[in-house]
Design a protein around this motif. Structure first.
Motif, PDB file in Angstrom:
ATOM      1  N   SER A  83      14.836 -50.764  82.531  1.00 35.23           N
ATOM      2  CA  SER A  83      15.082 -52.111  82.002  1.00 35.23           C
ATOM      3  C   SER A  83      14.759 -53.127  83.078  1.00 35.23           C
ATOM      4  O   SER A  83      15.059 -52.914  84.262  1.00 35.23           O
ATOM      5  N   LYS A  84      14.172 -54.253  82.661  1.00 37.96           N
ATOM      6  CA  LYS A  84      13.886 -55.319  83.625  1.00 37.96           C
ATOM      7  C   LYS A  84      15.173 -55.940  84.162  1.00 37.96           C
ATOM      8  O   LYS A  84      15.161 -56.605  85.195  1.00 37.96           O
TER       9      LYS A  84
ATOM     10  N   SER B 246      11.186 -51.613  85.514  1.00 40.03           N
ATOM     11  CA  SER B 246      11.149 -52.563  84.402  1.00 40.03           C
ATOM     12  C   SER B 246      10.629 -51.904  83.135  1.00 40.03           C
ATOM     13  O   SER B 246      11.157 -52.133  82.040  1.00 40.03           O
ATOM     14  N   GLU B 247       9.616 -51.044  83.264  1.00 40.98           N
ATOM     15  CA  GLU B 247       8.991 -50.414  82.100  1.00 40.98           C
ATOM     16  C   GLU B 247       9.791 -49.223  81.576  1.00 40.98           C
ATOM     17  O   GLU B 247       9.933 -49.042  80.369  1.00 40.98           O
ATOM     18  N   LYS B 248      10.311 -48.399  82.484  1.00 42.29           N
ATOM     19  CA  LYS B 248      10.940 -47.141  82.086  1.00 42.29           C
ATOM     20  C   LYS B 248      12.454 -47.240  81.895  1.00 42.29           C
ATOM     21  O   LYS B 248      13.048 -46.432  81.180  1.00 42.29           O
TER      22      LYS B 248
ATOM     23  N   LYS C   4       7.788 -52.497  88.865  1.00 39.43           N
ATOM     24  CA  LYS C   4       7.017 -52.256  87.648  1.00 39.43           C
ATOM     25  C   LYS C   4       7.565 -51.055  86.872  1.00 39.43           C
ATOM     26  O   LYS C   4       7.814 -51.136  85.671  1.00 39.43           O
TER      27      LYS C   4
END
Length: 215
Positions: free
Chosen positions: A172-173, A168-170, A165
């Motif tokens: 890159s996914k 992905s948020e901070k 999580k």
């Protein structure tokens, strides 16, 4: 290798290492072409100034690797990657060149990812390494040491979810870790630093053996 080039003081932005001291010059360069980059762009820090060392003693190969003359100015290639802010000219270090790898089309700054993962309350320490991948060139694997009171399978599952999580948020996914390993200690070099290379080599060796078994 040199005297102090920059110092972060109270009025500097948190996370920066300050601005160059008087008579010191720092630039951000493309380490492959030696082209100087603009403030805000990511590259390798080159430093120049009277307090910079002249050379490594009896080590010509290292001198050739770390010293470069650009338009008559002698620069020392630090191996540190980061940016110079457009607002204040402050230096922000993102990691070491030798600890950067490509996953698909994205660069993975291992130290940045490690610092981010260590903000998860259950995590005591972590190491991110590159695992070769046929499609993406490399993918991240995270080695994790949990704080002693949280060492159980339930927390391991929760931490894995939290890592996916937060990365992905901070970041890159596209660079979410593909592999995880929870353990109680890491391998260290004789001078007391985490032996990233040994950890990575052992991972690659184990995965190669597992791949052969599946065949």
């Amino acid at each position: 290798t040199c005297g102090v080039f920059s110092v972060a003081l109270n009025n500097n932005t948190i996370g920066s290492v300050g601005v160059p001291l008087v008579y010191n010059n720092i630039g951000v360069f493309n380490s492959e072409t030696n082209e100087e980059l603009k403030n805000g762009e990511i590259g390798e820090f080159y430093i120049s100034g009277k307090s910079m060392m002249k050379q490594y003693h009896n080590n010509d190969s290292e001198n050739m690797r770390t010293h470069v003359n650009i338009n008559g100015i002698e620069w020392f290639k630090t191996g540190d990657v980061g940016t110079i802010s457009q607002e204040k000219g402050e230096l922000f270090i993102q990691g070491r060149i030798k600890r950067i790898f490509v996953c698909g089309v994205d660069k993975v700054y291992q130290e940045v990812m490690e610092e981010l993962i260590c903000t998860i309350p259950y995590v005591q320490k972590c190491v991110v390494v590159a695992i070769p991948d046929e499609k993406l060139r490399n993918v991240p694997k995270v080695h994790i040491i949990l704080k002693e009171q949280y060492r159980n399978k339930k927390i391991e599952k929760l931490v894995t979810y939290e890592i996916e999580k937060i990365v992905s948020e901070k970041i890159s996914k596209n660079v979410v870790p593909h592999y995880y390993e929870f353990q109680e200690e890491f391998a260290y070099t004789p001078n007391g630093k985490v032996d990233f290379k040994k950890i990575q080599n052992e991972d690659i060796k184990k995965m190669s053996i597992e791949h052969q078994k599946k065949k």
